[in-house]
Design a protein around this motif. Structure first.
Motif, short mmCIF file in Angstrom:
data_model
loop_
_atom_site.label_atom_id
_atom_site.label_comp_id
_atom_site.label_asym_id
_atom_site.label_seq_id
_atom_site.Cartn_x
_atom_site.Cartn_y
_atom_site.Cartn_z
N CYS A 275 -2.78 -2.58 11.49
CA CYS A 275 -2.72 -1.14 11.70
C CYS A 275 -1.81 -0.48 10.68
N GLY A 276 -0.66 -1.06 10.45
CA GLY A 276 0.28 -0.47 9.51
C GLY A 276 -0.24 -0.44 8.10
N CYS A 277 -0.87 -1.52 7.66
CA CYS A 277 -1.37 -1.57 6.30
C CYS A 277 -2.57 -0.65 6.13
N VAL A 278 -3.38 -0.53 7.18
CA VAL A 278 -4.53 0.35 7.08
C VAL A 278 -4.09 1.81 7.08
N LEU A 279 -3.09 2.14 7.85
CA LEU A 279 -2.71 3.53 7.98
C LEU A 279 -1.79 4.01 6.87
N PHE A 280 -1.26 3.12 6.10
CA PHE A 280 -0.39 3.52 5.00
C PHE A 280 -1.08 3.21 3.69
N GLU A 281 -0.90 4.02 2.73
CA GLU A 281 -1.56 3.92 1.44
C GLU A 281 -1.33 2.57 0.78
N GLY A 282 -0.15 2.04 0.80
CA GLY A 282 0.11 0.65 0.50
C GLY A 282 0.20 0.24 -0.95
N TRP A 283 0.12 1.10 -1.92
CA TRP A 283 0.16 0.64 -3.30
C TRP A 283 1.56 0.26 -3.72
N TRP B 145 -0.61 8.00 8.35
CA TRP B 145 -2.06 8.06 8.22
C TRP B 145 -2.50 9.50 7.97
N ILE B 146 -1.94 10.44 8.72
CA ILE B 146 -2.29 11.85 8.55
C ILE B 146 -1.82 12.37 7.20
N VAL B 147 -0.64 11.94 6.76
CA VAL B 147 -0.14 12.34 5.44
C VAL B 147 -1.09 11.86 4.35
N ASN B 148 -1.57 10.63 4.47
CA ASN B 148 -2.51 10.12 3.47
C ASN B 148 -3.82 10.91 3.48
N ALA C 31 -6.67 8.62 -8.43
CA ALA C 31 -5.92 7.44 -7.99
C ALA C 31 -4.47 7.52 -8.46
N PHE C 32 -4.26 8.01 -9.68
CA PHE C 32 -2.90 8.14 -10.19
C PHE C 32 -2.10 9.14 -9.35
N LEU C 33 -2.70 10.30 -9.08
CA LEU C 33 -2.03 11.31 -8.27
C LEU C 33 -1.78 10.82 -6.84
N PHE C 34 -2.74 10.08 -6.29
CA PHE C 34 -2.56 9.55 -4.94
C PHE C 34 -1.38 8.58 -4.91
N SER C 35 -1.26 7.75 -5.92
CA SER C 35 -0.12 6.82 -5.99
C SER C 35 1.18 7.59 -6.13
N LEU C 36 1.19 8.55 -7.01
CA LEU C 36 2.42 9.32 -7.26
C LEU C 36 2.85 10.10 -6.02
N PHE D 284 6.03 10.82 -0.90
CA PHE D 284 6.09 10.95 0.56
C PHE D 284 6.70 9.72 1.20
N GLY D 285 6.42 8.55 0.63
CA GLY D 285 7.01 7.32 1.15
C GLY D 285 8.53 7.34 1.05
N ARG D 286 9.05 7.85 -0.05
CA ARG D 286 10.51 7.97 -0.20
C ARG D 286 11.06 8.97 0.80
N THR D 287 10.32 10.05 1.03
CA THR D 287 10.76 11.06 1.99
C THR D 287 10.82 10.46 3.40
#
Length: 153
Positions: free
Chosen positions: A12-20, A44-47, A133-138, A143-146
């Motif tokens: 669930c966690g890996c699926v719901l988080f972008e994960g790169w 998941w909603i943020v992604n 894909a680049f923007l999604f990673s960035l 957001f991950g840091r936030t």
């Protein structure tokens, strides 16, 4: 915690988080039980929102609605934990020769592959997929840091 519960939390966690960028950190936190269900739902909603933002920024990327964006976030996590590691391993020599820049090509390919899997998501060119894909990673990294900083304070 039984094996089934541990595996369920992991998936669930890996699926719901972008994960790169934070996949190993997220997996560790999930296995240790440091993420609540609400936190995973928020990620998941943020992604999903990130997919909508990228569709508005990058020409050539179209998303039909928020429901499609939710499916994209779910499938993106699945692709990130299954197909992406295999592709990165297979392209390791090229990635080393290009000093890691070929990873952007792999990510762009996966973004394009996702557009072939979801009917309400359209990517018109590989350049759009690469930029998306680049923007999604960035943005996912930001957001991950936030989320990490807000959880630590």
């Amino acid at each position: 915690m039984s094996y089934l519960n541990c595996t369920g939390s992991f998936l669930c966690g890996c699926v719901l988080f972008e994960g790169w960028i934070f996949s190993s950190i997220i997996r560790t936190r999930i296995l240790l039980g440091l993420f609540s269900t609400m936190h995973l739902l928020a990620l998941w909603i943020v992604n999903a929102v990130l997919f909508l933002v990228i569709a508005n920024i990058v020409p050539g990327i179209e998303i039909r609605d928020f429901g499609t964006a939710l499916w994209l976030a779910l499938l993106w996590g699945c692709i990130s934990i299954t197909i992406r590691p295999i592709l990165l391993l297979l392209t390791l020599p090229v990635t080393i020769l290009t000093l890691g820049l070929f990873t952007f090509v792999v990510n762009g390919f996966l973004f394009w592959l996702l557009s072939q899997m979801v009917s309400g998501f359209r990517v018109t060119s590989f350049g759009s997929a690469l930029l998306g894909a680049f923007l999604f990673s960035l943005l996912g990294w930001a957001f991950g840091r936030t989320f990490r900083k807000s959880g630590e304070s």
